[in-house]
Design a protein around this motif. Structure first.
Motif, PDB file in Angstrom:
ATOM      1  N   GLY A   1      -7.401   1.692  -4.528  1.00 31.30           N
ATOM      2  CA  GLY A   1      -7.171   2.137  -5.214  1.00 31.30           C
ATOM      3  C   GLY A   1      -5.839   1.362  -5.618  1.00 31.30           C
ATOM      4  N   PRO A   2      -4.930   0.726  -4.579  1.00 26.54           N
ATOM      5  CA  PRO A   2      -4.185  -0.492  -4.782  1.00 26.54           C
ATOM      6  C   PRO A   2      -4.511  -1.656  -6.029  1.00 26.54           C
TER       7      PRO A   2
ATOM      8  N   GLU B   1      -9.876   4.623   8.442  1.00 27.51           N
ATOM      9  CA  GLU B   1     -10.066   3.045   9.261  1.00 27.51           C
ATOM     10  C   GLU B   1      -8.187   3.909   8.272  1.00 27.51           C
TER      11      GLU B   1
ATOM     12  N   LYS C   1      -6.477  -0.412   8.401  1.00 25.91           N
ATOM     13  CA  LYS C   1      -5.291  -0.477   7.250  1.00 25.91           C
ATOM     14  C   LYS C   1      -4.835   0.794   6.447  1.00 25.91           C
TER      15      LYS C   1
ATOM     16  N   LYS D   1     -16.914  -8.218   8.220  1.00 28.60           N
ATOM     17  CA  LYS D   1     -16.144  -7.202   9.041  1.00 28.60           C
ATOM     18  C   LYS D   1     -17.211  -6.444  10.351  1.00 28.60           C
TER      19      LYS D   1
ATOM     20  N   ARG E   1       0.890  -1.249  -0.349  1.00 27.63           N
ATOM     21  CA  ARG E   1       0.699  -0.181   0.111  1.00 27.63           C
ATOM     22  C   ARG E   1       0.764   0.729  -0.170  1.00 27.63           C
TER      23      ARG E   1
ATOM     24  N   THR F   1     -11.821  -8.028   6.876  1.00 25.36           N
ATOM     25  CA  THR F   1     -11.841  -6.409   6.548  1.00 25.36           C
ATOM     26  C   THR F   1     -12.585  -7.347   5.058  1.00 25.36           C
ATOM     27  N   ILE F   2     -13.073  -6.401   4.098  1.00 28.78           N
ATOM     28  CA  ILE F   2     -13.847  -6.574   3.454  1.00 28.78           C
ATOM     29  C   ILE F   2     -11.981  -6.990   2.097  1.00 28.78           C
ATOM     30  N   GLU F   3     -11.274  -6.749   2.156  1.00 24.28           N
ATOM     31  CA  GLU F   3     -10.121  -6.913   1.185  1.00 24.28           C
ATOM     32  C   GLU F   3      -9.158  -7.671   2.757  1.00 24.28           C
TER      33      GLU F   3
ATOM     34  N   HIS G   1      -4.848   3.290   3.231  1.00 18.76           N
ATOM     35  CA  HIS G   1      -5.458   3.408   2.494  1.00 18.76           C
ATOM     36  C   HIS G   1      -4.579   4.283   1.928  1.00 18.76           C
ATOM     37  N   HIS G   2      -4.758   3.606   0.679  1.00 15.00           N
ATOM     38  CA  HIS G   2      -3.575   4.748  -0.327  1.00 15.00           C
ATOM     39  C   HIS G   2      -3.935   6.186  -0.778  1.00 15.00           C
TER      40      HIS G   2
ATOM     41  N   TRP H   1     -22.559  -5.474  -2.237  1.00 15.61           N
ATOM     42  CA  TRP H   1     -21.466  -3.997  -2.085  1.00 15.61           C
ATOM     43  C   TRP H   1     -20.668  -4.497  -3.267  1.00 15.61           C
ATOM     44  N   GLN H   2     -20.067  -5.488  -3.228  1.00 20.81           N
ATOM     45  CA  GLN H   2     -18.657  -6.053  -4.311  1.00 20.81           C
ATOM     46  C   GLN H   2     -18.928  -7.281  -3.672  1.00 20.81           C
TER      47      GLN H   2
HETATM   48  P1  XMP Z   1     -11.552  -3.288   3.862  1.00 19.95           P
HETATM   49  O1  XMP Z   1     -10.849  -3.555   3.058  1.00 19.95           O
HETATM   50  O2  XMP Z   1     -10.554  -2.554   4.659  1.00 19.95           O
HETATM   51  O3  XMP Z   1     -12.494  -2.590   2.640  1.00 19.95           O
HETATM   52  O4  XMP Z   1     -13.300  -3.592   4.531  1.00 19.95           O
HETATM   53  C1  XMP Z   1     -13.465  -1.348   2.891  1.00 19.95           C
HETATM   54  C2  XMP Z   1     -14.252  -0.586   1.014  1.00 19.95           C
HETATM   55  O5  XMP Z   1     -13.159   0.410   0.722  1.00 19.95           O
HETATM   56  C3  XMP Z   1     -11.744  -0.727   0.225  1.00 19.95           C
HETATM   57  N1  XMP Z   1     -10.522  -0.240   0.042  1.00 19.95           N
HETATM   58  C4  XMP Z   1      -9.845   1.215  -0.257  1.00 19.95           C
HETATM   59  N2  XMP Z   1      -9.927   2.100  -0.942  1.00 19.95           N
HETATM   60  N3  XMP Z   1      -8.022   2.088  -1.537  1.00 19.95           N
HETATM   61  C5  XMP Z   1      -9.694   2.511  -1.681  1.00 19.95           C
HETATM   62  O6  XMP Z   1      -9.674   3.581  -2.767  1.00 19.95           O
HETATM   63  C6  XMP Z   1      -7.995   1.198  -0.403  1.00 19.95           C
HETATM   64  O7  XMP Z   1      -6.317   1.563  -0.263  1.00 19.95           O
HETATM   65  C7  XMP Z   1      -8.772   0.343  -0.296  1.00 19.95           C
HETATM   66  N4  XMP Z   1      -8.260  -0.503   0.428  1.00 19.95           N
HETATM   67  C8  XMP Z   1      -9.776  -1.134   0.910  1.00 19.95           C
HETATM   68  C9  XMP Z   1     -12.435  -2.271  -0.135  1.00 19.95           C
HETATM   69  O8  XMP Z   1     -12.258  -1.910  -1.445  1.00 19.95           O
HETATM   70  C10 XMP Z   1     -13.771  -2.032   0.412  1.00 19.95           C
HETATM   71  O9  XMP Z   1     -14.952  -1.737  -0.317  1.00 19.95           O
END
Ligand code: XMP
Length: 486
Positions: A366-367, A307, A317, A478, A272, A482-484, A319-320, A406-407
Motif C-alpha cells: 500500500g505505501p 505483522e 512493521k 525472510k 508508513r 523481510t521482503i520489502e 502495514h499502512h 512471489w514478487q
Molecule cells: P514484508 O516486507 O513484511 O512483506 O516481508 C510481506 C508482504 O506484504 C507486502 N507489504 C505490504 N502490503 N501494505 C500492504 O498492503 C503494507 O504496508 C505492506 N508492507 C509490506 C509486501 O510487499 C510483501 O508482499
C-alpha cells in the motif's frame, strides 16, 4: 475445512460458542514452566472437543494434564528421524504413512513424562514422546511440525486428525467462503452506503467483488493515486476495473499532497504512518463528496494484521492499512478478507470470476514506492526507481518466470557508489533487485533467478536509467530479512 486463527487467551465460552469440530494449539517460543508463558483456559481439555497440540501446544497439554515437561537433554532443530510406534489402521494418526519418517523439529523443551491416560505414538532419537495421544479423550500432541513444508507428509497427519478424529467432511470450499462473507457483509453494512479503497491488487479487488455482491450499487470504489505507483499502473488499474467490474470507479489524483507530507521523511515507520493517515483523510473527503460517509471497505489480509502487531503477537512493521490508521477513525471498517492468507484470497478472486491477470498479480505494498525509495522520497528519486522497476518487471515477464516468483522489484538505495563510464569517473545511484519465492508472504526465500536474466536486468538498468551505476541482487531470506526493505 474452515479454520479460524484465534489468540491463545480467547475465553472458553467464546471458543465453544463457535462449535469447533477440533482445536489445534500451535507452537511458540516460550517454555510452559516460565512465568508469564501463554496458557489456554484449563477447562479446554475437558470440553470434549478433539485437540491437537503442536510443539509448545503439546507441551502445554502434557503439563496441564499432569505430565512433566522440561528442557531436553539434547535439543532438536531441523530434519530429524521419526519412528512410528502406534499400530497402523484407520483412526491412527500416522495412518497410511511409513514407519520411519523424516520430520522437522524445532524445540528445546520436551515432554519428559506422559500425563495419565496418554500413550506414545512415535519417538525420535532424542524425544521419547514425539507424538502422544489420549484416544479416549481425543487429545493428541506432536513434538514435530506437521505444518511446515519441510515435513512433506505433515499434511497427512493433519488430515488424519481432521477426518478421523474430528469427523470433518472436507466440504468447505472458497465458494462457501464467498457465500458466508457476502451474508456477513450484508449484516455489517445494513442498508447504508460504503466506499471501497481500491489499489489495483488482488486483495482490494476481491474485497470490492464481495461487497459488490452484497450491496450492489450502494458501493462506490475509490482509487487513490498517491504518486507512489509504478510505471503505467494508474492506466492499467482503471482499464481492468472498467472492463471487469461494471461498477463506477472514482479516480483521485492525490500525488501532490502525499509527496508534500513525505518531504524530508526518512524513517520507514514514519513513512508508513504518514501514508496510512493521509489515505484515510483522502477517503474521508471523498466519502463526504460522494455522499457515502461512514463505511470504508479495505482488502486487509491476515498477514497485514499479524505483522502490524496484535495483542498477542509482536509488531514487525506497520502495514499502512492496519497499524498506520489514525486513532480517531472517521469510518467503520469492513474487511472481509481479514482472516485469509494471500493464496486463499487468490482462490476467492477466482471464485468471484476476476480475470487471471488480476488473480496472479504480484503483491504491491500500500505505501508503494515510498518504502522502496530508501531514505527521502522525492519526485526525482521516484522517477529513477520507476524506470529501473519497469525494466525488472518487463524482463521477468518475458523470461516466463513471473508465476514462479512471489514478487520481483527494484529498490533504490540511499547510498551512491563510484563507477566508470566512457573512461570517466561516475558517482551514481545503486539499485537493488529483490525477487523472492513464497507461499503466503510470511516467510520467503530469495529467488534463484538465472544469471543471464540478472545480467540482462543489470545491463539494461545501468544503460537506460540515468544516474544508476550499480545493480546488486538481494540474497536474503525472510526471516531474518523481510521482503520489502523498509
Ligand atoms: P514484508 O516486507 O513484511 O512483506 O516481508 C510481506 C508482504 O506484504 C507486502 N507489504 C505490504 N502490503 N501494505 C500492504 O498492503 C503494507 O504496508 C505492506 N508492507 C509490506 C509486501 O510487499 C510483501 O508482499
Amino acid at each position: 475445512m474452515y479454520s479460524l486463527i484465534l489468540p491463545y487467551d480467547t475465553g472458553l465460552a467464546d471458543l465453544l460458542a463457535l462449535r469447533p469440530k477440533g482445536i489445534i494449539l500451535s507452537g511458540g517460543p516460550a517454555s510452559v514452566y516460565a512465568p508469564g508463558a501463554p496458557r489456554c483456559h484449563p477447562g479446554l481439555f475437558a470440553a470434549d472437543v478433539p485437540i491437537l497440540g503442536i510443539c509448545y501446544g503439546m507441551q502445554l497439554m502434557a503439563h496441564d494434564l499432569g505430565g512433566r515437561t522440561g528442557p531436553s537433554a539434547r535439543k532438536e532443530y531441523g530434519r530429524t528421524r521419526l519412528f512410528v510406534d502406534e499400530g497402523e489402521g484407520p483412526g491412527a494418526m500416522f495412518h497410511g504413512l511409513e514407519r520411519r519418517l523424516l520430520c522437522w523439529m524445532s524445540h528445546g523443551d520436551s515432554v519428559l513424562q506422559l500425563p495419565p491416560g496418554f500413550e506414545t505414538l512415535a519417538h525420535s532419537d532424542h524425544s521419547p514422546h514425539a507424538a502422544i495421544a489420549d484416544r479416549a479423550r481425543r487429545l493428541y500432541g506432536l513434538q514435530f511440525h506437521p505444518e511446515v513444508s519441510h515435513t512433506p507428509w505433515g499434511t497427512e497427519v493433519l488430515r488424519n486428525f481432521l477426518y478421523q478424529v474430528c469427523g470433518c467432511s472436507g466440504s468447505w470450499s472458497m465458494t462457501s467462503f464467498v457465500e458466508q462473507a457476502v451474508g456477513e457483509i450484508r449484516e455489517q453494512i445494513g442498508d447504508a452506503r460504503a466506499i471501497c479503497a481500491l489499489s489495483g491488487g488482488v486483495d482490494s479487488a476481491a474485497a470490492a467483488g464481495l461487497v459488490l455482491r452484497a450491496i450492489g450499487e450502494r458501493l462506490t470504489c475509490v482509487f487513490v493515486d498517491h504518486g507512489l505507483l509504478r510505471s503505467g499502473e494508474v492506466e492499467q488499474v482503471v482499464a481492468v476495473f472498467r472492463d471487469h467490474f461494471g461498477a463506477p470507479l472514482v479516480h483521485v489524483d492525490a500525488r501532490r499532497r502525499f509527496l508534500d507530507r513525505l518531504a524530508g521523511v526518512e524513517d520507514p515507520e514514519a513513512k508508513r504512518n504518514i501514508i496510512g493517515n493521509e489515505f484515510i483523510t483522502v477517503f474521508a473527503e471523498e466519502a463526504v463528496r460522494l455522499g457515502r460517509p461512514g463505511i470504508l471497505v479495505q482488502g486487509t489480509l491476515y498477514p497485514d494484521v499479524i505483522e502490524s502487531g496484535t495483542r498477542t503477537a509482536a509488531r514487525i512493521k506497520t502495514h499502512h492499512n492496519v497499524g498506520g490508521l489514525p486513532a480517531a477513525m472517521p469510518f467503520r471498517l469492513v474487511e472481509p478478507l481479514r482472516t485469509l492468507f494471500k493464496d486463499e484470497v487468490r482462490l476467492v478472486a477466482r471464485a468471484l470470476g476476476l480475470p487471471e491477470e488480476m488473480v496472479w498479480r504480484h503483491p504491491f505494498p500500500g505505501p508503494g514506492l515510498a518504502i522502496r525509495v530508501l531514505g527521502q522520497v522525492t519526485e526525482e528519486r521516484l522517477a529513477t526507481l520507476r524506470q529501473a522497476d519497469a525494466i525488472i518487471t518487463e524482463e521477468i515477464r518475458q523470461s516466463g518466470l513471473g508465476r514462479d516468483v512471489w514478487q520481483a522489484f527494484g529498490v533504490l538505495l540511499p547510498v551512491r557508489s563510484v563507477g566508470v563510464a566512457g573512461d570517466a569517473r561516475t558517482y551514481g545511484h545503486v539499485v537493488a533487485v529483490r525477487a523472492v519465492t513464497s507461499e503466503d508472504g510470511m516467510t520467503a526465500d530469495w529467488a534463484r533467478l538465472p544469471a543471464d536474466l540478472l545480467e540482462t536486468i543489470s545491463n539494461r538498468i545501468t544503460g537506460e536509467v540515468p544516474g544508476v551505476s550499480r545493480v546488486v541482487y538481494d540474497i536474503s531470506s525472510k526471516p531474518p530479512a523481510t521482503i520489502e526493505w523498509e
